[in-house]
Design a protein around this motif. Structure first.
Motif, PDB file in Angstrom:
ATOM      1  N   VAL A  63       0.845  -1.207   0.000  1.00  0.00           N
ATOM      2  CA  VAL A  63       0.000   0.000   0.000  1.00  0.00           C
ATOM      3  C   VAL A  63       0.873   1.248   0.000  1.00  0.00           C
ATOM      4  CG1 VAL A  63      -1.647   1.362   1.329  1.00  0.00           C
ATOM      5  CG2 VAL A  63      -2.015  -1.092   1.051  1.00  0.00           C
ATOM      6  N   PHE A  64       1.928   1.234   0.801  1.00  0.00           N
ATOM      7  CA  PHE A  64       2.783   2.415   0.864  1.00  0.00           C
ATOM      8  C   PHE A  64       3.610   2.581  -0.407  1.00  0.00           C
ATOM      9  CE2 PHE A  64       3.063   4.292   5.288  1.00  0.00           C
ATOM     10  CZ  PHE A  64       1.794   3.840   5.634  1.00  0.00           C
ATOM     11  N   ARG A  65       4.014   1.454  -0.984  1.00  0.00           N
ATOM     12  CA  ARG A  65       4.832   1.531  -2.197  1.00  0.00           C
ATOM     13  C   ARG A  65       3.983   1.969  -3.385  1.00  0.00           C
ATOM     14  NH1 ARG A  65       5.611  -3.184  -4.097  1.00  0.00           N
ATOM     15  NH2 ARG A  65       6.095  -4.055  -2.053  1.00  0.00           N
ATOM     16  N   ALA A  66       2.814   1.375  -3.510  1.00  0.00           N
ATOM     17  CA  ALA A  66       1.980   1.697  -4.664  1.00  0.00           C
ATOM     18  C   ALA A  66       0.544   1.939  -4.233  1.00  0.00           C
ATOM     19  CB  ALA A  66       2.052   0.545  -5.686  1.00  0.00           C
ATOM     20  N   PRO A  67       0.286   3.094  -3.634  1.00  0.00           N
ATOM     21  CA  PRO A  67      -1.089   3.382  -3.216  1.00  0.00           C
ATOM     22  C   PRO A  67      -1.990   3.482  -4.438  1.00  0.00           C
ATOM     23  CG  PRO A  67       0.270   5.347  -3.049  1.00  0.00           C
ATOM     24  CD  PRO A  67       1.208   4.220  -3.372  1.00  0.00           C
TER      25      PRO A  67
ATOM     26  N   HIS B 229      -5.805   4.208  -4.100  1.00  0.00           N
ATOM     27  CA  HIS B 229      -6.884   5.190  -3.910  1.00  0.00           C
ATOM     28  C   HIS B 229      -6.303   6.611  -3.875  1.00  0.00           C
ATOM     29  CE1 HIS B 229     -10.423   7.179  -2.254  1.00  0.00           C
ATOM     30  NE2 HIS B 229     -11.109   6.072  -2.527  1.00  0.00           N
ATOM     31  N   PRO B 230      -6.945   7.534  -4.552  1.00  0.00           N
ATOM     32  CA  PRO B 230      -6.437   8.923  -4.555  1.00  0.00           C
ATOM     33  C   PRO B 230      -6.284   9.481  -3.144  1.00  0.00           C
ATOM     34  CG  PRO B 230      -8.202   8.671  -6.161  1.00  0.00           C
ATOM     35  CD  PRO B 230      -8.124   7.375  -5.414  1.00  0.00           C
ATOM     36  N   TYR B 231      -7.139   9.041  -2.213  1.00  0.00           N
ATOM     37  CA  TYR B 231      -7.033   9.530  -0.839  1.00  0.00           C
ATOM     38  C   TYR B 231      -5.754   9.022  -0.186  1.00  0.00           C
ATOM     39  CZ  TYR B 231      -8.172  10.423   4.047  1.00  0.00           C
ATOM     40  OH  TYR B 231      -8.143  10.855   5.339  1.00  0.00           O
ATOM     41  N   THR B 232      -5.438   7.755  -0.395  1.00  0.00           N
ATOM     42  CA  THR B 232      -4.199   7.206   0.149  1.00  0.00           C
ATOM     43  C   THR B 232      -3.000   7.945  -0.435  1.00  0.00           C
ATOM     44  OG1 THR B 232      -5.342   5.087   0.042  1.00  0.00           O
ATOM     45  CG2 THR B 232      -3.029   5.035   0.669  1.00  0.00           C
ATOM     46  N   LYS B 233      -3.062   8.179  -1.750  1.00  0.00           N
ATOM     47  CA  LYS B 233      -1.970   8.912  -2.404  1.00  0.00           C
ATOM     48  C   LYS B 233      -1.822  10.297  -1.784  1.00  0.00           C
ATOM     49  CE  LYS B 233      -2.877   6.762  -6.875  1.00  0.00           C
ATOM     50  NZ  LYS B 233      -3.496   7.048  -8.183  1.00  0.00           N
TER      51      LYS B 233
ATOM     52  N   THR C 291     -12.796  -3.290  -4.939  1.00  0.00           N
ATOM     53  CA  THR C 291     -12.177  -3.955  -6.084  1.00  0.00           C
ATOM     54  C   THR C 291     -10.867  -4.583  -5.618  1.00  0.00           C
ATOM     55  OG1 THR C 291     -13.015  -2.131  -7.407  1.00  0.00           O
ATOM     56  CG2 THR C 291     -11.444  -3.605  -8.465  1.00  0.00           C
ATOM     57  N   ALA C 292     -10.653  -5.844  -5.938  1.00  0.00           N
ATOM     58  CA  ALA C 292      -9.465  -6.545  -5.456  1.00  0.00           C
ATOM     59  C   ALA C 292      -8.273  -6.281  -6.377  1.00  0.00           C
ATOM     60  CB  ALA C 292      -9.734  -8.043  -5.365  1.00  0.00           C
ATOM     61  N   GLY C 293      -7.080  -6.579  -5.873  1.00  0.00           N
ATOM     62  CA  GLY C 293      -5.882  -6.521  -6.684  1.00  0.00           C
ATOM     63  C   GLY C 293      -5.067  -5.267  -6.473  1.00  0.00           C
ATOM     64  N   PRO C 294      -3.876  -5.117  -7.034  1.00  0.00           N
ATOM     65  CA  PRO C 294      -3.262  -6.169  -7.850  1.00  0.00           C
ATOM     66  C   PRO C 294      -2.659  -7.294  -6.999  1.00  0.00           C
ATOM     67  CG  PRO C 294      -1.803  -4.294  -7.716  1.00  0.00           C
ATOM     68  CD  PRO C 294      -3.049  -3.915  -6.972  1.00  0.00           C
ATOM     69  N   GLU C 295      -2.086  -6.960  -5.814  1.00  0.00           N
ATOM     70  CA  GLU C 295      -1.542  -8.024  -4.973  1.00  0.00           C
ATOM     71  C   GLU C 295      -2.687  -8.736  -4.263  1.00  0.00           C
ATOM     72  OE1 GLU C 295      -0.521  -4.900  -4.809  1.00  0.00           O
ATOM     73  OE2 GLU C 295       1.642  -4.813  -5.154  1.00  0.00           O
ATOM     74  N   PRO C 296      -2.469  -9.977  -3.828  1.00  0.00           N
ATOM     75  CA  PRO C 296      -3.502 -10.676  -3.065  1.00  0.00           C
ATOM     76  C   PRO C 296      -3.761  -9.960  -1.743  1.00  0.00           C
ATOM     77  CG  PRO C 296      -1.442 -11.942  -3.077  1.00  0.00           C
ATOM     78  CD  PRO C 296      -1.285 -10.831  -4.075  1.00  0.00           C
ATOM     79  N   GLY C 297      -4.995  -9.913  -1.324  1.00  0.00           N
ATOM     80  CA  GLY C 297      -5.339  -9.293  -0.047  1.00  0.00           C
ATOM     81  C   GLY C 297      -5.490  -7.789  -0.132  1.00  0.00           C
TER      82      GLY C 297
ATOM     83  N   THR D 296      -8.321   7.432 -17.517  1.00  0.00           N
ATOM     84  CA  THR D 296      -7.558   7.437 -16.274  1.00  0.00           C
ATOM     85  C   THR D 296      -7.019   6.053 -15.974  1.00  0.00           C
ATOM     86  OG1 THR D 296      -9.750   7.464 -15.297  1.00  0.00           O
ATOM     87  CG2 THR D 296      -8.375   9.428 -14.981  1.00  0.00           C
ATOM     88  N   GLY D 297      -7.784   5.066 -16.382  1.00  0.00           N
ATOM     89  CA  GLY D 297      -7.324   3.693 -16.164  1.00  0.00           C
ATOM     90  C   GLY D 297      -5.980   3.484 -16.834  1.00  0.00           C
ATOM     91  N   ASP D 298      -5.820   3.978 -18.045  1.00  0.00           N
ATOM     92  CA  ASP D 298      -4.560   3.826 -18.768  1.00  0.00           C
ATOM     93  C   ASP D 298      -3.415   4.523 -18.057  1.00  0.00           C
ATOM     94  OD1 ASP D 298      -6.108   3.932 -22.054  1.00  0.00           O
ATOM     95  OD2 ASP D 298      -5.715   2.286 -20.642  1.00  0.00           O
ATOM     96  N   SER D 299      -3.685   5.786 -17.697  1.00  0.00           N
ATOM     97  CA  SER D 299      -2.612   6.561 -17.083  1.00  0.00           C
ATOM     98  C   SER D 299      -2.185   5.902 -15.769  1.00  0.00           C
ATOM     99  CB  SER D 299      -3.066   8.000 -16.819  1.00  0.00           C
ATOM    100  OG  SER D 299      -4.025   8.008 -15.776  1.00  0.00           O
ATOM    101  N   GLU D 300      -3.149   5.304 -15.094  1.00  0.00           N
ATOM    102  CA  GLU D 300      -2.816   4.619 -13.844  1.00  0.00           C
ATOM    103  C   GLU D 300      -1.891   3.437 -14.118  1.00  0.00           C
ATOM    104  OE1 GLU D 300      -2.568   4.205  -9.979  1.00  0.00           O
ATOM    105  OE2 GLU D 300      -3.587   5.830 -11.048  1.00  0.00           O
ATOM    106  N   GLY D 301      -2.135   2.788 -15.261  1.00  0.00           N
ATOM    107  CA  GLY D 301      -1.282   1.659 -15.634  1.00  0.00           C
ATOM    108  C   GLY D 301       0.172   2.089 -15.791  1.00  0.00           C
ATOM    109  N   ASP D 302       0.382   3.276 -16.288  1.00  0.00           N
ATOM    110  CA  ASP D 302       1.749   3.755 -16.482  1.00  0.00           C
ATOM    111  C   ASP D 302       2.437   4.039 -15.155  1.00  0.00           C
ATOM    112  OD1 ASP D 302       1.081   3.626 -19.067  1.00  0.00           O
ATOM    113  OD2 ASP D 302       0.648   5.779 -19.292  1.00  0.00           O
ATOM    114  N   ALA D 303       1.678   4.520 -14.182  1.00  0.00           N
ATOM    115  CA  ALA D 303       2.269   5.029 -12.953  1.00  0.00           C
ATOM    116  C   ALA D 303       2.988   3.962 -12.144  1.00  0.00           C
ATOM    117  CB  ALA D 303       1.184   5.656 -12.069  1.00  0.00           C
TER     118      ALA D 303
END
Lengths: 359, 333
Positions: free
Chosen positions: A249-253, A255-259, A315-321, A352-359
């Motif tokens: 979560v800390f490495r790759a947040p 949710h925009p709120y977490t970010k 929504t689940a993913g990308p890592e398990p849990g 936005t889905g695409d841009s998120e993929g790049d991040a």
């Protein structure tokens, strides 16, 4: 995950006030396994404390649990029991024995009229068949264990004779007195100075390792969460918007709120002179809960026509849990409910889905 | 603690000395004295007292001496001989005898009403706070406001009238006429009890009403403190938790006023006693003031002041015993 000690499903706690209903906890799902540390983070007023109190059914009137399930291990033995419909006896047997709590302000969380020994021993006498002398012995032992010097003298001290840090240690000793399987620590270090804070956290961590007890750590301090927690749950306006193991979560947040929360924390030694970016806006007033996604008025990635309409589902993913509640990650099906309502919805979502993929 | 006690006792003596001086000063302030009251009464009856007679009376009572001489005579007799002087208006009976004769009834009345007030006010006050804004709380609040708003004498008059008109009782006084001069026996005892329950009830009504409000407010202050939630989180049963923590803490203000009961024992419920014709100490003092009976009034005020000062000390000690925070502040300071 190991054996579950607490499973919260769709918990809802509301305060019916004269001016309206405040939905302090609005559909929280959580699960804690044996020996695990879960940090619940979020801004003040996002319902962390009320959620924690709801678990032990400690919410004072006019607050009320209006729905959901709270499964804990049955004190009568075997299996799980749901505390929401449970009778008072069962709840009382869980309190202090199965699940103990440490509160925010040690100075006011202990009665000024009774000695530490009285208040700690009381919990032991309540849940276990011991004599008063044995309870006292154990109290002294507990006080020693949490690092209070001269425990055999301190056992007869009154709370006002102790410092805040020492009192919080005593509170922890009280919580530990019946070997609970889960300790809920509600901002245990907020009222303490920084040095003492570090000591208390150190203590919690070592106790957790020694006793194998699970900890739910309620905090608004992301640093604290990062240091102690195995998993993290980010709360916003009464619901968990993102959760997963702390590292990912800390490495790759997601949710925009977490970010936004992570962006508002200074990083030591990063060398950057960049300004901190606080979370935009304020937590909305309790009576004016935003429609759709509750975070949308403050969101940097707000999608007009979708976010203010649709309530995001987990929504689940990308890592398990891992799980996130944000329309950015709901697949095309996520908007099927209001496909007719929003025309721009799909394209915006894709973009936005695409841009998120790049991040 | 001992040094605290010693200091307090020292101050008590000084306070009482100042009070006695002020008391004597005040009762000698109004123009005229007991003899001039006698003179006026005689004139009303159409008699004339000769100057010689007046001077003789003044000398006899020591009224012709200077203020300090009179004060010294009065206070030294009290301190050295326990002699409070004579009550002029009561045939020169010793003031001490007059007062002590009536103290028993005053004490009984005060203690009985106090016990009734506590027995009723505590449970209702606690209920009222714990079930705030419930129908029961509203009922208690209504009773509280009415009880505090209706003057005692009014209640006394109404109840006496109701008792006489509808129940053929003879309220007022201490005895029914047939027992007035009878020797003490069971019948007389029952008769006294029959006369006393009404004043006790009347005095208790306003006391209970006030008590409920105070207990409710004190308890509401404590009921939602974090330590109550923390205790609940330990798994304590609700009623046990209530009595051990918030009720215990909310009783501190109560203990800080408990000493005021002491002067109450002897002041006698003056108004009720007058309305209901009860021989307590209250009417005696009022009579003394009206006839400028300086030794009687002075002694009364001195005794009341002493009891107030002692009562305050008792309060402080009771509070220290009850509340460890106070206890430790005494020991520290």
């Amino acid at each position: 995950m190991s054996e579950t000690v607490l499973r919260v499903k769709d918990l809802r706690t509301q305060f019916a006030l004269d001016d309206g209903v405040v939905k302090a906890v609005d559909g929280v799902d959580l699960e804690i396994g044996r020996g695990e540390v879960l940090a619940v983070v979020g801004e003040s007023g996002c319902g962390k404390s009320v959620m924690a109190r709801s678990i032990l059914r400690l919410v004072d009137k006019p607050g009320r649990i209006t729905g959901g399930e709270i499964w804990v291990r049955d004190p009568a033995g075997g299996g799980l029991v749901d505390l929401v419909p449970a009778d008072v006896r069962t709840v009382r047997q869980v309190r202090g024995k199965r699940i103990a709590m440490v509160f925010q302000e040690p100075m006011t969380s202990m009665s000024p009229m009774h000695t530490l020994g009285n208040q700690i021993g009381e919990a032991i006498l309540l849940h276990e068949r011991v004599t008063k002398a044995e309870a006292r012995e154990r109290t002294i032992e507990l006080l020693g264990r949490v690092g209070i010097p001269a425990p055999e003298r301190r056992v007869d001290a009154y709370p006002f004779q102790m410092s805040g840090g020492m009192l919080q240690r005593a509170m922890i000793a009280m919580a530990l007195s019946c070997n609970p399987e889960l300790l809920i620590a509600d901002e245990p270090t907020t009222a303490l100075d920084t040095t003492t804070q570090a000591q208390i956290l150190e203590l919690l961590d070592s106790l957790r390792r020694d006793l194998g007890m699970a900890v739910m750590l309620i905090t608004h301090d992301l640093g604290v969460a990062a240091r102690l927690a195995d998993r993290i749950a980010v709360m916003y306006l009464g619901s968990v918007v993102e959760h997963g193991d702390t590292a990912s979560v800390f490495r790759a947040p997601r949710h925009p709120y977490t970010k936004a929360l992570l962006g508002s924390v200074p990083k030591l030694g990063s060398g950057s002179r960049a300004r901190l970016t606080p979370v935009r806006g304020m937590v909305p007033h309790a009576y004016q809960r935003p429609t759709g996604c509750p975070f949308h008025p403050r969101c940097e990635e707000f999608m007009a026509g979708r976010c203010e309409v649709t309530v995001p589902r987990p929504t689940a993913g990308p890592e398990p849990g891992r799980e996130v509640r944000c329309l950015l990650y709901e697949d095309g099906g996520g908007s099927h409910k209001n496909a007719g309502l929003s025309k721009a919805g799909d394209s915006a979502g894709d973009g936005t889905g695409d841009s998120e993929g790049d991040a | 603690m001992l040094s605290f006690l010693g200091r307090r006792l020292g101050w008590m003596v000084i306070t009482l000395w100042a009070v006695s001086l002020a008391t004597f000063f005040i009762i000698s302030l109004p123009p005229g004295d007991y003899v001039s009251t006698l003179q006026a009464n005689a004139e009303e009856r159409g008699e004339v007292m000769g100057p010689a007679e007046v001077a003789a009376l003044r000398e006899r009572y020591g009224l012709d001496q200077s203020f300090f001489a009179q004060y010294w005579k009065w206070i030294s007799n009290i301190l050295l001989h326990g002699d409070f002087g004579q009550a002029f208006a009561w045939n020169n009976q010793p003031v001490g005898d007059l007062i002590w004769d009536r103290v028993a009834l005053s004490c009984f009345l005060s203690v009985a009403t106090m016990l009734i007030i506590w027995a009723i006010a505590w449970p209702i006050g606690i209920y009222s706070a714990v079930r705030q804004y419930s129908p029961g709380d509203y009922a208690a609040t209504l009773f509280g406001f009415i009880g505090m708003a209706v003057p005692e004498f009014m209640l006394a008059l109404v109840l006496m009238w109701v008792g006489m008109r509808y129940f053929h009782l003879s309220p007022g006084g201490l005895f029914s006429p047939e027992y007035q001069d009878a020797a003490w026996n069971l019948g007389k005892l029952l008769d006294v009890a029959n006369h006393l329950w009404l004043p006790i009830l009347i005095i208790a009504v306003s006391g209970t009403a006030g008590g409920i409000r105070i207990i409710r407010a004190n308890l509401l202050d404590e009921l939602y403190k974090p330590y109550v939630v923390a205790a609940r989180a330990k798994g304590l049963p609700e009623w046990k938790l209530l009595l051990k923590y918030p009720v215990r803490t909310s009783m501190s203000p109560f203990f800080s006023t408990v000493g005021w009961l002491l002067p109450g024992l002897i002041s006698g419920e003056t108004i009720i006693s007058i309305v209901m014709n009860l021989p307590t100490t209250g009417p005696l003092m009022l009579g003394g003031v009206l006839s400028q009976d300086m030794y009687l009034v002075g002694s009364f005020i001195l005794i009341l002041s002493t009891l107030t000062v002692v009562g305050t000390l008792v309060s402080d000690l009771a509070l220290a015993w009850w509340d460890p925070r106070i206890r430790h502040s005494y020991e520290g300071g």
